[in-house]
Design an enzyme around this catalytic site. Structure first.
Site, PDB file in Angstrom:
ATOM      1  N   ARG A   1      46.470  33.863  47.107  1.00 41.56           N
ATOM      2  CA  ARG A   1      45.123  33.328  47.339  1.00 41.56           C
ATOM      3  C   ARG A   1      45.272  31.867  47.789  1.00 41.56           C
ATOM      4  NH1 ARG A   1      44.072  36.457  42.187  1.00 41.56           N
ATOM      5  NH2 ARG A   1      42.182  37.710  42.462  1.00 41.56           N
TER       6      ARG A   1
ATOM      7  N   CYS B   1      45.065  45.074  44.874  1.00 36.85           N
ATOM      8  CA  CYS B   1      45.377  43.742  44.351  1.00 36.85           C
ATOM      9  C   CYS B   1      44.322  43.223  43.386  1.00 36.85           C
ATOM     10  CB  CYS B   1      45.622  42.755  45.481  1.00 36.85           C
ATOM     11  SG  CYS B   1      44.169  42.473  46.499  1.00 36.85           S
TER      12      CYS B   1
ATOM     13  N   HIS C   1      50.824  48.736   4.155  1.00 36.96           N
ATOM     14  CA  HIS C   1      49.703  48.863   5.084  1.00 36.96           C
ATOM     15  C   HIS C   1      49.756  47.787   6.172  1.00 36.96           C
ATOM     16  CE1 HIS C   1      45.471  48.028   6.287  1.00 36.96           C
ATOM     17  NE2 HIS C   1      45.444  49.341   6.403  1.00 36.96           N
TER      18      HIS C   1
HETATM   19  C1  PEP Z   1      39.355  41.484  44.437  1.00 35.47           C
HETATM   20  O1  PEP Z   1      38.194  41.322  44.770  1.00 35.47           O
HETATM   21  O2  PEP Z   1      39.765  42.501  43.841  1.00 35.47           O
HETATM   22  C2  PEP Z   1      40.347  40.421  44.671  1.00 35.47           C
HETATM   23  C3  PEP Z   1      41.618  40.587  44.383  1.00 35.47           C
HETATM   24  O3  PEP Z   1      39.886  39.245  45.162  1.00 35.47           O
HETATM   25  P1  PEP Z   1      39.229  38.095  44.262  1.00 35.47           P
HETATM   26  O4  PEP Z   1      39.378  38.485  42.845  1.00 35.47           O
HETATM   27  O5  PEP Z   1      39.946  36.853  44.626  1.00 35.47           O
HETATM   28  O6  PEP Z   1      37.813  38.133  44.758  1.00 35.47           O
END
Ligand code: PEP
Ligand code: MG
Length: 652
Positions: free
Chosen positions: A335, A608, A226
């Site tokens: 960033r 992103c 298991h």
């Molecule tokens: C988002 O807002 O998706 C982004 C990538 O920016 P942060 O997370 O830095 O606000």
């Protein structure tokens, strides 16, 4: 009904056409003479190996099926080969021998861990058993996590002596404090402790504790017990059948063969790939993917098929290097503010603070001029590493008050360094206070209020790009404006960009430096007005962290108070900050892309937010016709595989 417990000429067993633990193309299995099927799975008796290949430390002294019943083994081996060719996948086979006669009970596609899945898929492809597309679809994107799992540091391991050895049921390394019950595992882990659950054997009642543990160690049971099956399914580090330890469950300790006694709460470390148990807390390291031939072969197939590009969110040159190794095709989000956090950030942070509390444009410009050197250096280093791949640099986003200290001692220090009184500094800091900073003076709004901040950053980006170009390097910076909601913001910032660009081309650069200008789409209005935004923006990057926050009206930082209730009561299916809400937020993205491309047909589009590394969300992005997804370095391989699978699914 057939019986494997009819005497010494009867037996029962479980076998796999390939090794489900590491993917090797060898017949692998266990059996018990004079027993029924559940005896093998229960882990009460140590099963014997079916052949020499299946031997392990616990079973190496036991006679194999091949030695005990050679004719029957030959027959079984023939069947397993036919079954795998017929089903074109690794089979999990159950068999019983009743009074010298072999009965095949059932076969089904066998479960396997990530390491085995990758190896089997690529080897079956090379054997022409399956085609390229099938090979790619055979590996779950999240199974790749296991290949990226931490391992015990080799040097630390060499310096230590294992106190026990068991069966390597779940690969990877883990360390934690020993607990002996599911209840304690759940209780301690909920408080943030790393725990390892140690049991004689596990049963379905232990699942919660197993889930919350870093790893599982059992003194009994085989590779099909298991604990082994459950841990393998989760890709969790696990050692089973560790007969070297004797558990005193009543008094909450275990004693290893060499006499070491481990009490509840003591630290141990496990090497689940080799089945070794160590006393204490050994350091963990990330695995080296460069050594994994099957992984590299799979990723080659993935890259032949996928259409969506995979970039990374990298904030430091170190992140960028790591992401390139994982196959990132550019940076989708750099960033800039991250240079003000962590190691080596003291001086730039001081200059930033100086800039923030400046009371006049002249003072601010002075601080910005000093800061410029650091910003340019950071960007230049990252672009050098990315070697011609696109790098999307986002202008400063967070509200400025996030960078100023609030406690007395730190304020005092800053006032001294700046040469202003504590009182004056306090007033300036107070003036920055906002009730709702996430919706406050951040993103492009900073650049509108203080154009000189935008100016400094643009100059840093373009000068860095220019110097690299003149040094013969290929660079492609993409300037990204955050938190926009109207095209007028983009026009405002573009005027600054064009002015600085002309200056840089005129005074600094002999060659004309190229760049792209675009925006994040993270406010619902921006998505709805995308046709206007695209007049100025050459690319969109959907910031789905903020877009989710602003679409749901859920604060990113305060969701913990109510999200568990929403999930428990099934008001929400999943945490929308982890898995993209395709119905709502996804609809805004779809509208944004459609309207944006209606104005600018060649608009480049990416994502992103955190969702860029979530397999389901990546597939959704492919369906919407995005050009790329961008995610943290460790999610890059997962996103690449998900992108290839999305392309295959779309064809099907
Ligand atoms: C988002 O807002 O998706 C982004 C990538 O920016 P942060 O997370 O830095 O606000
Ligand atoms: Mg954002």
């Amino acid at each position: 009904m057939v019986f494997g417990n009819m005497g010494e000429d009867s037996a029962t067993g479980v076998a796999f056409t390939r090794n489900p633990g590491n993917g090797e193309n060898n017949f692998y299995g266990e059996f018990l003479v004079n027993a029924q099927g559940e005896d093998v799975v229960a882990g009460i008796r140590t099963p014997a190996p079916i052949n020499d290949y299946s031997k392990n430390a616990q079973s190496k002294h036991l006679p194999t099926l091949e030695a005990l019943m050679p004719e029957i083994y030959k027959q079984l081996d023939g069947y397993q080969k036919r079954l795998e060719v017929h089903y074109k996948d690794m089979q999990d086979i159950e068999f019983t021998i009743e009074k010298g006669k072999l009965y095949m009970l059932q076969c089904r596609v066998g479960k396997r861990n990530g390491i085995a899945a990758v190896r089997m898929a690529t080897e079956m492809y090379k054997e022409s058993l399956i085609d390229r597309e099938t090979a790619i679809m055979r590996v779950g994107p999240n199974q790749l996590v296991e290949l990226l799992l931490p391992m015990l540091d080799m040097k630390a391991e060499q310096a230590a002596t294992p106190i026990a050895k068991g069966l390597p049921a779940g690969p990877g390394g883990a360390k934690g404090r020993v607990v002996f019950s599911t209840e304690t595992a759940v209780e301690w882990a909920s408080k943030g402790e790393r725990v390892i659950l140690v049991r004689e054997e596990t049963s379905p009642e232990d699942v919660d504790g197993m889930y919350m543990s870093q790893a599982i160690l059992t003194s009994k049971g085989g590779m099909t017990s298991h604990a082994a099956l459950v841990a393998r399914g989760w890709g969790k580090c696990c050692i089973v059948g560790c007969g070297d330890i004797e558990i005193g469950i009543e008094h909450k300790f275990f004693k290893a063969k060499d006499g070491v006694t481990i009490h509840e709460g003591d630290w141990i470390s496990l090497n689940g790939t080799r089945g070794l148990v160590y006393e204490g807390s050994l350091s963990l390291v990330d695995v080296d993917l460069d050594d994994n031939k099957s992984y590299k072969e799979l990723m080659k197939l993935v890259d032949e098929v996928k259409i969506l590009k995979v970039r990374t969110n990298a904030d430091t040159p170190k992140d960028a290097t790591q992401a390139l190794r994982f196959g990132a095709e550019g940076i989708g989000l750099f960033r800039t503010e991250h240079m003000f956090y962590g190691e080596g950030s003291e001086e730039p942070l001081f200059l930033l603070r100086k800039m923030i509390v400046s009371k006049s444009e002249t003072e601010r410009r002075q601080a910005l001029d000093d800061l410029f050197i650091y910003v340019k250096k950071d960007i230049k280093e990252t672009m050098t590493i990315m070697d011609g791949h696109p790098v999307t640099i986002r202008l400063l986003d967070p509200p400025l008050h996030e960078f100023v200290p609030h406690d007395r001692a730190k304020l005092q220090l800053l006032s001294k360094e700046l040469g202003i009184s504590l009182n004056v500094l306090r007033k300036r800091v107070l003036a920055l206070h906002e009730n709702n900073p996430m919706l406050g003076h951040r993103g492009v709004r900073l650049g509108v209020s203080y154009p000189e901040i935008t100016e400094m950053q643009i100059r840093a980006i373009l000068e860095a790009a220019c110097e690299l170009t003149e040094a013969g390097k290929k660079v492609f910076p993409e300037i990204m404006i955050p938190v926009t909601c109207t095209v007028n913001e983009l026009k405002h910032q573009r005027a600054i960009v064009d002015r600085v660009h002309a200056q840089v081309c005129d005074k600094v650069c002999k060659t004309k430096v190229d760049f792209a200008y675009g925006t994040m789409i993270e406010i619902p209005r921006a998505a709805l007005k995308a046709n206007h935004m695209a007049i100025e923006a050459e690319f969109f990057s959907f910031g789905t962290n903020d877009l989710t926050q602003m679409s749901f009206g859920f604060s990113r930082d305060d969701i913990g108070g109510f999200l568990p209730n929403y999930l428990d009561q099934k008001i929400l299916r999943a945490d929308p900050f982890q898995t993209l809400d395709q119905d709502g937020v996804g609809e805004l993205i779809r509208i944004g892309i459609e309207r944006g491309r209606s104005t600018r047909p060649n608009l480049k589009v990416g994502i992103c937010g955190e969702h860029g590394g979530d397999a389901e969300s990546v597939k959704f992005c492919h369906k919407l016709g995005m050009d790329y997804v961008s995610c943290s370095p460790f999610r890059v391989p997962i996103a690449r595989l998900a992108a290839a699978q999305a392309a295959i699914e779309a064809k099907q």
